[in-house]
Design a protein around this motif. Structure first.
Motif, PDB file in Angstrom:
ATOM      1  N   SER A 136      23.141  -0.622  22.055  1.00 13.79           N
ATOM      2  CA  SER A 136      23.723   0.474  22.832  1.00 13.79           C
ATOM      3  C   SER A 136      24.312  -0.047  24.148  1.00 13.79           C
ATOM      4  CB  SER A 136      22.656   1.534  23.137  1.00 13.79           C
ATOM      5  OG  SER A 136      22.156   2.105  21.940  1.00 13.79           O
ATOM      6  N   LEU A 137      23.643  -1.016  24.760  1.00 13.74           N
ATOM      7  CA  LEU A 137      24.147  -1.585  26.007  1.00 13.74           C
ATOM      8  C   LEU A 137      25.455  -2.342  25.778  1.00 13.74           C
ATOM      9  CD1 LEU A 137      20.782  -2.845  27.557  1.00 13.74           C
ATOM     10  CD2 LEU A 137      22.182  -0.927  28.360  1.00 13.74           C
ATOM     11  N   HIS A 138      25.566  -3.010  24.640  1.00 16.90           N
ATOM     12  CA  HIS A 138      26.830  -3.697  24.327  1.00 16.90           C
ATOM     13  C   HIS A 138      27.964  -2.679  24.186  1.00 16.90           C
ATOM     14  CE1 HIS A 138      25.900  -7.953  23.911  1.00 16.90           C
ATOM     15  NE2 HIS A 138      24.756  -7.637  23.305  1.00 16.90           N
ATOM     16  N   ARG A 139      27.646  -1.486  23.749  1.00 14.82           N
ATOM     17  CA  ARG A 139      28.660  -0.431  23.642  1.00 14.82           C
ATOM     18  C   ARG A 139      28.785   0.354  24.945  1.00 14.82           C
ATOM     19  NH1 ARG A 139      25.780   0.239  18.726  1.00 14.82           N
ATOM     20  NH2 ARG A 139      24.701   2.049  19.626  1.00 14.82           N
ATOM     21  N   ARG A 140      28.006  -0.064  25.954  1.00 14.75           N
ATOM     22  CA  ARG A 140      27.980   0.582  27.268  1.00 14.75           C
ATOM     23  C   ARG A 140      27.525   2.042  27.171  1.00 14.75           C
ATOM     24  NH1 ARG A 140      29.790  -2.714  31.039  1.00 14.75           N
ATOM     25  NH2 ARG A 140      29.817  -1.017  32.586  1.00 14.75           N
ATOM     26  N   ASP A 141      26.654   2.309  26.223  1.00 18.35           N
ATOM     27  CA  ASP A 141      26.054   3.638  26.086  1.00 18.35           C
ATOM     28  C   ASP A 141      24.699   3.595  26.801  1.00 18.35           C
ATOM     29  OD1 ASP A 141      25.123   6.105  25.389  1.00 18.35           O
ATOM     30  OD2 ASP A 141      25.523   5.902  23.233  1.00 18.35           O
ATOM     31  N   PHE A 142      24.741   3.691  28.121  1.00 18.24           N
ATOM     32  CA  PHE A 142      23.534   3.512  28.914  1.00 18.24           C
ATOM     33  C   PHE A 142      22.539   4.662  28.732  1.00 18.24           C
ATOM     34  CE2 PHE A 142      26.758   0.986  31.146  1.00 18.24           C
ATOM     35  CZ  PHE A 142      26.098  -0.225  31.224  1.00 18.24           C
ATOM     36  N   GLY A 143      23.022   5.868  28.479  1.00 16.62           N
ATOM     37  CA  GLY A 143      22.140   7.009  28.287  1.00 16.62           C
ATOM     38  C   GLY A 143      21.248   6.853  27.061  1.00 16.62           C
ATOM     39  N   LYS A 144      21.866   6.454  25.958  1.00 15.97           N
ATOM     40  CA  LYS A 144      21.093   6.257  24.727  1.00 15.97           C
ATOM     41  C   LYS A 144      20.132   5.082  24.872  1.00 15.97           C
ATOM     42  CE  LYS A 144      21.612   5.941  19.728  1.00 15.97           C
ATOM     43  NZ  LYS A 144      22.583   5.884  18.599  1.00 15.97           N
ATOM     44  N   ALA A 145      20.591   4.024  25.515  1.00 14.91           N
ATOM     45  CA  ALA A 145      19.737   2.852  25.724  1.00 14.91           C
ATOM     46  C   ALA A 145      18.505   3.211  26.551  1.00 14.91           C
ATOM     47  CB  ALA A 145      20.524   1.739  26.407  1.00 14.91           C
ATOM     48  N   GLN A 146      18.704   4.064  27.564  1.00 13.80           N
ATOM     49  CA  GLN A 146      17.589   4.478  28.404  1.00 13.80           C
ATOM     50  C   GLN A 146      16.554   5.268  27.597  1.00 13.80           C
ATOM     51  OE1 GLN A 146      16.824   3.608  31.491  1.00 13.80           O
ATOM     52  NE2 GLN A 146      14.950   4.839  31.324  1.00 13.80           N
ATOM     53  N   GLN A 147      17.012   6.131  26.708  1.00 10.68           N
ATOM     54  CA  GLN A 147      16.097   6.905  25.869  1.00 10.68           C
ATOM     55  C   GLN A 147      15.300   5.991  24.932  1.00 10.68           C
ATOM     56  OE1 GLN A 147      18.491   9.801  23.819  1.00 10.68           O
ATOM     57  NE2 GLN A 147      18.892  11.013  25.665  1.00 10.68           N
ATOM     58  N   GLN A 148      15.974   5.044  24.352  1.00  7.82           N
ATOM     59  CA  GLN A 148      15.309   4.118  23.429  1.00  7.82           C
ATOM     60  C   GLN A 148      14.270   3.266  24.153  1.00  7.82           C
ATOM     61  OE1 GLN A 148      19.003   2.406  22.163  1.00  7.82           O
ATOM     62  NE2 GLN A 148      19.047   3.562  20.242  1.00  7.82           N
ATOM     63  N   LEU A 149      14.603   2.801  25.342  1.00  4.87           N
ATOM     64  CA  LEU A 149      13.656   1.985  26.101  1.00  4.87           C
ATOM     65  C   LEU A 149      12.480   2.819  26.618  1.00  4.87           C
ATOM     66  CD1 LEU A 149      16.159  -0.273  28.079  1.00  4.87           C
ATOM     67  CD2 LEU A 149      14.656  -0.938  26.200  1.00  4.87           C
ATOM     68  N   ALA A 150      12.728   4.093  26.935  1.00  5.49           N
ATOM     69  CA  ALA A 150      11.638   4.967  27.373  1.00  5.49           C
ATOM     70  C   ALA A 150      10.638   5.190  26.244  1.00  5.49           C
ATOM     71  CB  ALA A 150      12.204   6.303  27.849  1.00  5.49           C
ATOM     72  N   THR A 151      11.140   5.331  25.020  1.00  8.00           N
ATOM     73  CA  THR A 151      10.248   5.484  23.863  1.00  8.00           C
ATOM     74  C   THR A 151       9.445   4.208  23.626  1.00  8.00           C
ATOM     75  OG1 THR A 151      11.837   7.015  22.843  1.00  8.00           O
ATOM     76  CG2 THR A 151      10.139   6.052  21.419  1.00  8.00           C
ATOM     77  N   THR A 152      10.090   3.073  23.781  1.00  7.74           N
ATOM     78  CA  THR A 152       9.386   1.787  23.631  1.00  7.74           C
ATOM     79  C   THR A 152       8.266   1.655  24.655  1.00  7.74           C
ATOM     80  OG1 THR A 152      11.377   0.700  22.783  1.00  7.74           O
ATOM     81  CG2 THR A 152       9.657  -0.714  23.694  1.00  7.74           C
ATOM     82  N   GLU A 153       8.553   2.020  25.897  1.00  9.23           N
ATOM     83  CA  GLU A 153       7.541   1.932  26.944  1.00  9.23           C
ATOM     84  C   GLU A 153       6.382   2.891  26.674  1.00  9.23           C
ATOM     85  OE1 GLU A 153       7.175   2.610  31.786  1.00  9.23           O
ATOM     86  OE2 GLU A 153       9.134   2.243  30.851  1.00  9.23           O
ATOM     87  N   LYS A 154       6.680   4.068  26.139  1.00  9.22           N
ATOM     88  CA  LYS A 154       5.629   5.034  25.814  1.00  9.22           C
ATOM     89  C   LYS A 154       4.682   4.475  24.746  1.00  9.22           C
ATOM     90  CE  LYS A 154       4.911   9.690  23.996  1.00  9.22           C
ATOM     91  NZ  LYS A 154       5.556  10.914  23.448  1.00  9.22           N
ATOM     92  N   VAL A 155       5.256   3.861  23.712  1.00  9.70           N
ATOM     93  CA  VAL A 155       4.437   3.270  22.654  1.00  9.70           C
ATOM     94  C   VAL A 155       3.569   2.142  23.214  1.00  9.70           C
ATOM     95  CG1 VAL A 155       4.494   1.963  20.486  1.00  9.70           C
ATOM     96  CG2 VAL A 155       6.040   3.910  20.819  1.00  9.70           C
ATOM     97  N   ALA A 156       4.154   1.324  24.068  1.00  8.75           N
ATOM     98  CA  ALA A 156       3.413   0.197  24.651  1.00  8.75           C
ATOM     99  C   ALA A 156       2.236   0.691  25.483  1.00  8.75           C
ATOM    100  CB  ALA A 156       4.343  -0.653  25.507  1.00  8.75           C
ATOM    101  N   PHE A 187      18.745  -7.009  30.567  1.00 12.92           N
ATOM    102  CA  PHE A 187      20.168  -6.856  30.234  1.00 12.92           C
ATOM    103  C   PHE A 187      20.730  -5.574  30.849  1.00 12.92           C
ATOM    104  CE2 PHE A 187      23.401  -6.312  26.590  1.00 12.92           C
ATOM    105  CZ  PHE A 187      24.375  -6.999  27.307  1.00 12.92           C
ATOM    106  N   LYS A 188      19.984  -4.496  30.750  1.00 12.14           N
ATOM    107  CA  LYS A 188      20.428  -3.198  31.275  1.00 12.14           C
ATOM    108  C   LYS A 188      20.605  -3.248  32.795  1.00 12.14           C
ATOM    109  CE  LYS A 188      18.713   1.549  31.738  1.00 12.14           C
ATOM    110  NZ  LYS A 188      18.401   1.454  33.185  1.00 12.14           N
ATOM    111  N   VAL A 189      19.597  -3.785  33.493  1.00  8.73           N
ATOM    112  CA  VAL A 189      19.671  -3.848  34.958  1.00  8.73           C
ATOM    113  C   VAL A 189      20.814  -4.766  35.402  1.00  8.73           C
ATOM    114  CG1 VAL A 189      18.441  -4.644  37.028  1.00  8.73           C
ATOM    115  CG2 VAL A 189      17.246  -3.267  35.310  1.00  8.73           C
TER     116      VAL A 189
END
Length: 238
Positions: A136-156, A187-189
């Motif tokens: 998603s970051l390669h496509r510059r879709d930062f909103g979707k990338a943020q949602q995906q990373l938030a879910t990853t952090e929740k699982v962790a 990568f996102k930051v």
């Protein structure tokens, strides 16, 4: 022999007279030693029969927690078939095998196995989400990338109590997921703020996982630069 050569038979006669009494006195000791050897051989024979039993092949093909339980039952069955007596007391299963100890060991390993399966399954999904966030970051879709990373952090965070309880479960699936998460966050930051994310900004990630994320980030940065150059985006490449 010296006494025989000298013709002195008094000592020989004394030894001959004392020999029968000495042998008779040694008989009880010989009998006790013989009975101890017989008991030891019988115990070894029974244990060896339990270990070499064909039913042990079924035990070896089962999960480790179930195998321990079945192995304990197998030894108990073999001991029950041939009760032995020692000083008039019957040898019971409890004297051979502590059932509570084996049950405790089985419960511990069963819990560990369940926790391990939980960590493997859930971190696999978390790692997949981090990879998708990078796409998603390669496509510059930062909103979707943020949602995906938030879910990853929740699982962790949800798995963290298990990891803290069983430290041996961190290397492998969980560490790989955290390394992928660190790579995506770095990568996102970098794309948004043009800086390298500090390790202290990723509290869920250990130093080794952070360093792995930094090294993998360089590969994603190269791919991003190539994609920008292909679009003739000079400013992004610079």
């Amino acid at each position: 022999e010296l006494q025989r050569a000298r013709g002195d038979s008094s000592g020989i006669t004394a030894i001959q007279n004392a020999a029968p009494q000495t042998v008779l006195a040694a008989f009880p000791l010989v009998a006790v030693a013989r009975q101890s050897a017989v008991n030891a051989a019988q115990c070894t024979s029974d244990m060896w029969a339990a270990i070499c039993s064909p039913r042990l092949q079924l035990v070896l093909s089962r999960p480790i927690s179930g195998s321990i339980r079945r192995f304990g039952e197998l030894i108990a069955m073999q001991a029950a078939k041939k009760p032995r007596t020692d000083d008039g007391m019957a040898a019971t299963t409890e004297q051979i095998l502590d059932q509570q100890d084996w049950q405790k060991l089985q419960s511990h390993l069963q819990t560990y196995d369940e926790q391990r399966e939980t960590v493997i399954k859930r971190t696999r999904d978390a790692q997949k989400l981090s990879k998708q966030a990078i796409y998603s970051l390669h496509r510059r879709d930062f909103g979707k990338a943020q949602q995906q990373l938030a879910t990853t952090e929740k699982v962790a965070r949800e798995l963290l109590p298990i990891i803290e309880q069983q430290q041996s479960l961190r290397p492998g699936s969980y560490a790989n997921a955290m390394e992928e998460y660190a790579e995506a966050m770095i990568f996102k930051v970098f794309l948004q703020e043009d800086r390298l994310l500090k390790a202290s900004e990723l509290p869920l990630v250990q130093p080794e996982e952070y360093l792995g994320g930094v090294l993998d980030f360089t590969g994603e940065l190269n791919r991003y630069a190539v994609a920008c150059a292909t679009r003739r985006d000079v400013a992004a490449v610079a």
